[in-house]
Motif scaffolding. Sequence first.
Motif, mmCIF file in Angstrom:
data_model
loop_
_atom_site.group_PDB
_atom_site.id
_atom_site.type_symbol
_atom_site.label_atom_id
_atom_site.label_comp_id
_atom_site.label_asym_id
_atom_site.label_seq_id
_atom_site.Cartn_x
_atom_site.Cartn_y
_atom_site.Cartn_z
ATOM 1 N N LEU B 504 -50.901 38.077 -46.465
ATOM 2 C CA LEU B 504 -50.832 39.095 -45.614
ATOM 3 C C LEU B 504 -51.810 38.432 -43.522
ATOM 4 C CD1 LEU B 504 -48.752 41.171 -44.279
ATOM 5 C CD2 LEU B 504 -49.837 42.499 -44.887
ATOM 6 N N PHE B 505 -52.854 38.145 -44.414
ATOM 7 C CA PHE B 505 -53.744 38.073 -43.163
ATOM 8 C C PHE B 505 -53.537 36.679 -42.660
ATOM 9 C CE2 PHE B 505 -57.933 36.719 -42.677
ATOM 10 C CZ PHE B 505 -58.351 36.995 -41.840
ATOM 11 N N LEU B 506 -53.585 35.548 -43.440
ATOM 12 C CA LEU B 506 -52.857 34.764 -42.918
ATOM 13 C C LEU B 506 -52.041 34.434 -42.311
ATOM 14 C CD1 LEU B 506 -53.886 32.928 -46.245
ATOM 15 C CD2 LEU B 506 -55.248 32.695 -44.785
ATOM 16 N N VAL B 507 -50.663 35.144 -42.904
ATOM 17 C CA VAL B 507 -49.440 35.069 -41.631
ATOM 18 C C VAL B 507 -50.238 35.428 -40.490
ATOM 19 C CG1 VAL B 507 -47.049 36.365 -42.119
ATOM 20 C CG2 VAL B 507 -47.582 34.932 -44.207
ATOM 21 N N ILE B 508 -50.247 36.855 -40.608
ATOM 22 C CA ILE B 508 -50.716 37.192 -38.872
ATOM 23 C C ILE B 508 -51.463 36.156 -37.941
ATOM 24 C CG2 ILE B 508 -52.176 38.799 -37.667
ATOM 25 C CD1 ILE B 508 -52.067 40.966 -40.507
ATOM 26 N N ILE B 509 -52.575 35.221 -38.935
ATOM 27 C CA ILE B 509 -54.023 34.873 -37.863
ATOM 28 C C ILE B 509 -52.425 33.089 -37.514
ATOM 29 C CG2 ILE B 509 -55.227 32.802 -38.382
ATOM 30 C CD1 ILE B 509 -56.261 35.872 -38.245
ATOM 31 N N VAL B 510 -51.672 33.566 -38.982
ATOM 32 C CA VAL B 510 -50.773 31.919 -37.606
ATOM 33 C C VAL B 510 -49.708 32.228 -37.244
ATOM 34 C CG1 VAL B 510 -49.534 29.394 -38.766
ATOM 35 C CG2 VAL B 510 -51.868 30.010 -39.925
ATOM 36 N N PHE B 511 -49.119 32.723 -37.827
ATOM 37 C CA PHE B 511 -47.516 33.000 -37.369
ATOM 38 C C PHE B 511 -47.530 34.380 -35.797
ATOM 39 C CE2 PHE B 511 -46.453 31.790 -41.025
ATOM 40 C CZ PHE B 511 -45.606 30.389 -40.222
ATOM 41 N N GLY B 512 -49.195 35.377 -36.049
ATOM 42 C CA GLY B 512 -49.100 35.929 -34.910
ATOM 43 C C GLY B 512 -49.577 36.239 -33.056
ATOM 44 N N ALA B 513 -48.770 36.442 -32.197
ATOM 45 C CA ALA B 513 -48.158 35.703 -30.900
ATOM 46 C C ALA B 513 -49.218 36.779 -30.199
ATOM 47 C CB ALA B 513 -46.655 36.505 -29.932
ATOM 48 N N TYR B 514 -50.567 35.727 -30.291
ATOM 49 C CA TYR B 514 -51.917 36.099 -29.800
ATOM 50 C C TYR B 514 -52.973 35.243 -29.430
ATOM 51 C CZ TYR B 514 -53.886 34.072 -33.564
ATOM 52 O OH TYR B 514 -54.527 33.797 -34.826
ATOM 53 N N GLY B 515 -53.838 35.611 -28.092
ATOM 54 C CA GLY B 515 -54.466 34.507 -27.314
ATOM 55 C C GLY B 515 -53.689 33.415 -26.360
ATOM 56 N N VAL B 516 -54.618 32.419 -25.925
ATOM 57 C CA VAL B 516 -54.400 32.139 -25.535
ATOM 58 C C VAL B 516 -52.752 31.462 -24.948
ATOM 59 C CG1 VAL B 516 -54.790 29.777 -23.088
ATOM 60 C CG2 VAL B 516 -57.031 31.506 -24.785
ATOM 61 N N GLY B 517 -52.144 31.570 -24.073
ATOM 62 C CA GLY B 517 -50.880 31.091 -23.957
ATOM 63 C C GLY B 517 -50.014 32.758 -24.749
ATOM 64 N N TYR B 518 -49.989 33.580 -24.819
ATOM 65 C CA TYR B 518 -49.772 34.873 -25.553
ATOM 66 C C TYR B 518 -50.073 35.743 -24.338
ATOM 67 C CZ TYR B 518 -48.101 32.525 -29.325
ATOM 68 O OH TYR B 518 -47.213 31.245 -30.460
ATOM 69 N N ASP B 519 -49.517 36.339 -23.524
ATOM 70 C CA ASP B 519 -49.566 37.576 -22.771
ATOM 71 C C ASP B 519 -50.199 38.567 -23.926
ATOM 72 O OD1 ASP B 519 -49.499 36.583 -20.375
ATOM 73 O OD2 ASP B 519 -46.991 36.902 -20.054
ATOM 74 N N SER B 520 -50.986 38.681 -23.240
ATOM 75 C CA SER B 520 -51.971 40.006 -24.104
ATOM 76 C C SER B 520 -50.846 41.360 -23.595
ATOM 77 C CB SER B 520 -53.222 40.729 -24.400
ATOM 78 O OG SER B 520 -53.372 41.050 -22.918
#
Lengths: 357, 528
Positions: B504-520
Amino acid sequence: MKRKRFIAGLLVVALTIGCLWLLQRLLVPKYQTGIVEGSMIEEYYKDESDHEVLFIGDCEVYENFSTITLWENYGITSYIRGSAQQLVWNSYYLLEDALRYETPKVVVFNVLALKYDEPQSEAYNRMSIDGMRWSQSKVDNIRASMMEDENFIDYVFPLLRYHSRWSELTEDDFRHIFSKDLVTHNGYYMRVDVKPQGEFPDPTPLADYTLGEKAMSYMQKMVDLCKEKGIELVLIKAPTEFPHWYDEWDIQVAEFAKKNDVEYINYIPLQDEIGLDMSKDTYDAGLHLNTSGAEKMADYFGAWLTENYDLTDYRSNEKYAAIWQEKVDFYNAMKEQQYYELETYGELKSFGANAIQ
Amino acid sequence: MLFTSYEFIAFLVLVLVGYYIVPKKFQWPLLLVFSYVFYFLADPMYLLFILVTTISAYLVSIKMENINAEMSAYIAEHKAELSKDEKKAYKAKMKAGKWRWLLLCLFLNIGILSVTKYTNFVITNINNLFAGGGPLQLVDMIVPMGISFYTFQTMGYVIDVYRGKQEAQKNPFKLALFVSFFPQLVQGPISRYGDLAPTLFAEHKFDGKTVSFGLGRILWGYFKKLVIADRMLPAVTELVQNPDEYSGAFVFVAMLFYAFELYCDFTGGIDITIGIAETMGIRLAENFNLPYFSKNIKEYWNRWHITMGTWFTDYIFYPISVCGPMLKLSKWSRAHLGEVIGKRVPVYLSSFAVWLTTGIWHGAAWNFIVWGLMNFVVIMISQELEPLYARFHERFKVRGKMPYEVFQIIRTVLLMSAIRMFDCYRDVPLTFKMVGSMFTQWDFSAFTSGALMDIGLSGADYLVLLAGLIIVLGTSIYKARAGSLREALYQKPPFVYYGMMAALFLVIIVFGAYGVGYDSSQFIYNQF
């Protein structure tokens, strides 16, 4: 049971860290085709021989000076620590970083970046910083360069920055997951194609021509660092005319150079003397030189360097000759391939923007 | 500090480490310090507001308890001398005293909430009465983070003390922690003092299972928020902010997307909140119980934002239903309007007050008020239609049949989603127009022309969303049928249990919409 759980937990944590490492290797951009500029900073560490001349700066150094010509014509060992839109503080910290590995006799800095006093783009920051090995210089470089929406931790764990690339992975990403090919020739980015210089737009008048305080202060730090290490610093403005280099800026740099007792040469008025023909010696309508132009520029600059500094001609040194012969072979092979593609397709297919997968 | 920021995660690690290394008697004081630091980092000015609420609640609750004590002591002392009427009169007098203190506290705190949140709404509406703009200038008002949540939670406590259902907390610092406990400060749940205090102030020793359950819940929350809700956000924004371009079938898409986005955003945020508390052994009230499995709107509101619903029921619906004037009105209406209508009057009026307040609580705008009242209308209609439904169920024997239950669930979700479009478009006439366009301008080409690939989502995004929603649906079905999934996983070999968490953690890290390029994106319910 508790012990079993603890061991299982530890194993899973270790496996997760392993997966994260692998994912990071896979997802960070490889910069092996197309926009290869992101590979330049990292490549420096692969070159284990030392250099008497070190260039630092933006595209006006890594596209305008052929390091191989400097070697072939003068026996000068040089490296270009250039990167796309490398800002002055990037250059300073890259110099500081390079001095951890070697002490060149001459450092050459291209002054165009003085026009910027603030970080400009996250993408260019990345290309100038990601490839650096971890050191205080890298930490300071990140701190000086970060845009408002950037986080330091994204540099520590690039996976957090590039995680969303999962949907745009290419064959390159898998092929180069553990190793990357050289894309430059001691930092020189080769382009043999030709696109004659056209008309440039008239320069826009500026409200204030004063070069930025931050940029100037980093150039001062560069001077101080070089003096401290006994290195000669040479400030240059590459011969290309666009983006426009204002006379007001030129005067400020000249005054700075005079005050700090360092050389400053603006090569724009010296195009004819160098032998540049901007209908043949540029690949992008005058913004950067092509290989023909970069070789002319290197030949001219090498003569001046040899004349003014106590540089060694290493061509008769067996050890250096062997190392550089490999570089010359690689250079010639790439040149041949580029000419072949030009003849066959009328344009470069495996290099530059066309090669972006 | 957004829950989704790196700073918050670092803050959380610090809190957890600190919580378990300090001597246990310092655990709750440490939480108080961290809660105030959390609030201070959001804006130092916010502290002023939360301090006023805390101090006023503390003083008033102590004062009311003193009145209670004084009353009990007096009655005990004068038991023999006082007649029944005298005792009643004395009690009434003392109760009136308490009532005045309660009113003072409510006026002060609801006043602060109203002034900070609703001043500009009032000014705008006054100005709208004048042609060519009104005479009043909008005010640059500070709206403290979570003020709606902590004000309601604290006022609930004060009312409980007034009612004698809750003893006043003598330690002002403990009360301060109850008001400011950082995980629930942002978006609830709205806890009851009696439920939260025993677990909040208790000493907790490190327990691997509890901590892992808490961490798992946090991860699950981040999964819903970052992988689904925030990935959906650009599409919802694109569809809603360009109503001229996207009408008809696109409104239906926006309606569904917003339903999923809001669900994953809000339940994700609450999962993170409850998970954080759980890692410290603190149990917070559940705020959701599979609301999208509800078969009617009444049931939906018993499953969605549960703590808000029960708060409104206990502190608004019942007090209004049984207050003197309402009882008189009820009596009058039964006498003059007949039994059928008469018995409905107090219920309808109290429900109207609840839904009006619910709407206003959600935001200072007409769309929220209309949204609240639409809920009222639909609930009342469905209540009135109940006999009809009963006859239908009896006639066709569909009650308890799977296809009919699925129909009821889909109907409820669609109806709630349609009403929620007021929250989405944030403009009452526009919402009516756009919802209407679903019926008047429906065009299937919206789904076949490729236009859905131009609303901020790529094919890869749709795949992630589909997979994410299937996972959420699957876990929900499991929960509805078999109970706690995490408890079941915990019974599996440890490698499987921890492996699922790591995945679940890895899925969030890779597929999460966060960081540069995403509006927080902050949580939607942070705004309320």
